[in-house]
Design a protein around this motif. Sequence first.
Motif, PDB file in Angstrom:
ATOM      1  N   LYS A 184       0.806  -0.863   0.345  1.00 57.15           N
ATOM      2  CA  LYS A 184       0.239   0.176   0.031  1.00 57.15           C
ATOM      3  C   LYS A 184       0.862   1.277  -0.052  1.00 57.15           C
ATOM      4  N   CYS A 185       2.363   1.034   0.291  1.00 60.01           N
ATOM      5  CA  CYS A 185       2.263   2.141   0.577  1.00 60.01           C
ATOM      6  C   CYS A 185       4.136   2.038  -0.055  1.00 60.01           C
ATOM      7  N   ARG A 186       4.173   1.521  -1.072  1.00 58.15           N
ATOM      8  CA  ARG A 186       5.300   2.128  -1.617  1.00 58.15           C
ATOM      9  C   ARG A 186       4.804   2.745  -2.979  1.00 58.15           C
ATOM     10  N   LYS A 187       3.737   3.011  -2.812  1.00 56.72           N
ATOM     11  CA  LYS A 187       3.931   4.609  -3.883  1.00 56.72           C
ATOM     12  C   LYS A 187       4.737   6.673  -3.442  1.00 56.72           C
ATOM     13  N   TRP A 188       4.743   5.375  -1.911  1.00 55.09           N
ATOM     14  CA  TRP A 188       5.344   6.672  -0.829  1.00 55.09           C
ATOM     15  C   TRP A 188       6.804   6.809  -1.282  1.00 55.09           C
ATOM     16  N   GLN A 189       7.466   5.787  -1.631  1.00 49.34           N
ATOM     17  CA  GLN A 189       8.623   5.801  -2.208  1.00 49.34           C
ATOM     18  C   GLN A 189       8.989   7.013  -3.019  1.00 49.34           C
ATOM     19  N   PRO A 190      10.278   7.390  -3.436  1.00 48.64           N
ATOM     20  CA  PRO A 190      11.094   7.538  -2.119  1.00 48.64           C
ATOM     21  C   PRO A 190      11.200   8.265  -1.323  1.00 48.64           C
ATOM     22  N   TYR A 191       9.962   8.395  -0.515  1.00 52.47           N
ATOM     23  CA  TYR A 191      10.051   9.195   0.481  1.00 52.47           C
ATOM     24  C   TYR A 191       8.926   8.868   2.313  1.00 52.47           C
ATOM     25  N   SER A 192       9.092   7.821   2.515  1.00 52.01           N
ATOM     26  CA  SER A 192       8.184   7.030   2.782  1.00 52.01           C
ATOM     27  C   SER A 192       8.466   7.413   4.745  1.00 52.01           C
ATOM     28  N   SER A 193       9.665   8.195   4.676  1.00 50.76           N
ATOM     29  CA  SER A 193       9.716   8.609   5.411  1.00 50.76           C
ATOM     30  C   SER A 193       9.323   9.882   6.278  1.00 50.76           C
ATOM     31  N   ILE A 194       8.927  10.569   4.905  1.00 48.45           N
ATOM     32  CA  ILE A 194       8.461  11.987   5.435  1.00 48.45           C
ATOM     33  C   ILE A 194       6.717  11.782   5.318  1.00 48.45           C
ATOM     34  N   ALA A 195       6.867  10.846   4.852  1.00 48.35           N
ATOM     35  CA  ALA A 195       4.877  10.141   4.695  1.00 48.35           C
ATOM     36  C   ALA A 195       5.064   9.823   6.378  1.00 48.35           C
ATOM     37  N   ALA A 196       5.774   8.750   6.954  1.00 44.84           N
ATOM     38  CA  ALA A 196       5.703   8.209   8.324  1.00 44.84           C
ATOM     39  C   ALA A 196       5.731   9.566   9.581  1.00 44.84           C
ATOM     40  N   ARG A 197       6.780  10.324   8.861  1.00 41.80           N
ATOM     41  CA  ARG A 197       6.593  12.077   9.435  1.00 41.80           C
ATOM     42  C   ARG A 197       4.586  12.429  10.400  1.00 41.80           C
ATOM     43  N   TYR A 198       4.590  12.260   8.608  1.00 44.15           N
ATOM     44  CA  TYR A 198       3.058  13.009   8.563  1.00 44.15           C
ATOM     45  C   TYR A 198       1.586  12.232   8.795  1.00 44.15           C
ATOM     46  N   MET A 199       2.290  10.800   9.346  1.00 44.74           N
ATOM     47  CA  MET A 199       1.693  10.161   9.750  1.00 44.74           C
ATOM     48  C   MET A 199       1.564   9.837  12.001  1.00 44.74           C
ATOM     49  N   TYR A 200       3.301  10.400  12.152  1.00 45.36           N
ATOM     50  CA  TYR A 200       2.963  10.863  13.143  1.00 45.36           C
ATOM     51  C   TYR A 200       2.266  11.505  14.089  1.00 45.36           C
ATOM     52  N   ARG A 201       2.327  13.322  13.400  1.00 51.25           N
ATOM     53  CA  ARG A 201       2.071  14.241  13.736  1.00 51.25           C
ATOM     54  C   ARG A 201       0.729  14.302  13.194  1.00 51.25           C
ATOM     55  N   ALA A 202      -0.241  13.191  12.866  1.00 52.40           N
ATOM     56  CA  ALA A 202      -1.515  13.467  12.748  1.00 52.40           C
ATOM     57  C   ALA A 202      -2.380  12.807  13.812  1.00 52.40           C
ATOM     58  N   LEU A 203      -1.711  11.394  14.418  1.00 50.25           N
ATOM     59  CA  LEU A 203      -1.547  11.061  15.972  1.00 50.25           C
ATOM     60  C   LEU A 203      -1.825  12.109  17.143  1.00 50.25           C
ATOM     61  N   ASP A 204      -0.103  12.537  16.986  1.00 50.88           N
ATOM     62  CA  ASP A 204      -0.432  13.532  17.829  1.00 50.88           C
ATOM     63  C   ASP A 204      -1.483  14.650  17.720  1.00 50.88           C
ATOM     64  N   SER A 205      -1.669  14.874  16.963  1.00 48.70           N
ATOM     65  CA  SER A 205      -2.226  16.212  16.969  1.00 48.70           C
ATOM     66  C   SER A 205      -4.028  15.354  17.485  1.00 48.70           C
ATOM     67  N   GLY A 206      -4.358  14.208  17.280  1.00 50.52           N
ATOM     68  CA  GLY A 206      -5.369  13.482  17.623  1.00 50.52           C
ATOM     69  C   GLY A 206      -6.343  13.986  16.816  1.00 50.52           C
ATOM     70  N   PHE A 207      -5.607  13.815  15.577  1.00 48.39           N
ATOM     71  CA  PHE A 207      -6.919  13.731  14.106  1.00 48.39           C
ATOM     72  C   PHE A 207      -7.279  11.916  14.190  1.00 48.39           C
ATOM     73  N   THR A 208      -6.626  11.019  14.859  1.00 53.95           N
ATOM     74  CA  THR A 208      -7.357   9.648  14.663  1.00 53.95           C
ATOM     75  C   THR A 208      -8.129   8.842  15.787  1.00 53.95           C
TER      76      THR A 208
END
Length: 216
Positions: A184-208
């Motif tokens: 599912k996340c293959r489309k993120w390459q070569p920026y998978s880490s950047i995508a993950a940072r947004y995932m972490y921030r979404a969680l930290d911000s309470g969006f989830t």
Amino acid sequence: MSNKAITLNQDTTSVKYLCQKDKRLAKIISMVGPITYSTHEDPYVFVIHEIIEQMLSVKVANIIYDRLVALCGGKISVTAISNLTDSEIKGIGTATSKVRFIRSLTDVIIHDPQFFKKLEGLSDEEVFKKLTAIKGIGPWTAKMYLMFVLDRQNILPYEDVAFLQAYGWAYKTSDYSPASIKKKCRKWQPYSSIAARYMYRALDSGFTKEEFHLFK
């Protein structure tokens, strides 16, 4: 201590790329807004913290880590750790296995003070191999190191609970198998880490806490 701040926003090359490739991620990026982060300056301290955090909640890990800082006289270092006994480290709530892991890491740095410096010039795969060869450092810790110390751009941290929480929310799935996530996340390459940072921030911000809506 941290290195200079890095800011990600809608004009950043990696962010533009991810927005074009993944509409769900594009929505999350717009919800989160700009992200500013810094890489960790002291690799040894970072890995000690990650060893303590393995299999623990962030809250409990931080309590034990703060006790270790106090035990080291206010700053964790190879010398300070070397001067402590195993029972002293264990006495602050550290598991016996983790005392061994802290010792094994410390021994590596004593024998090769430039160990972490040498990692900077290696590929992601080589860094991963060197780190996971140390007793107590597994794939999760190695990936956290690649992302948060070396700022490598294409790390997919599917071993990380926080990442999985946000991923499941964004893609409305409970399939957390590495194969499924990689696909599912293959489309993120070569920026998978950047995508993950947004995932972490979404969680930290309470969006989830609210259901994800793509078009709302």
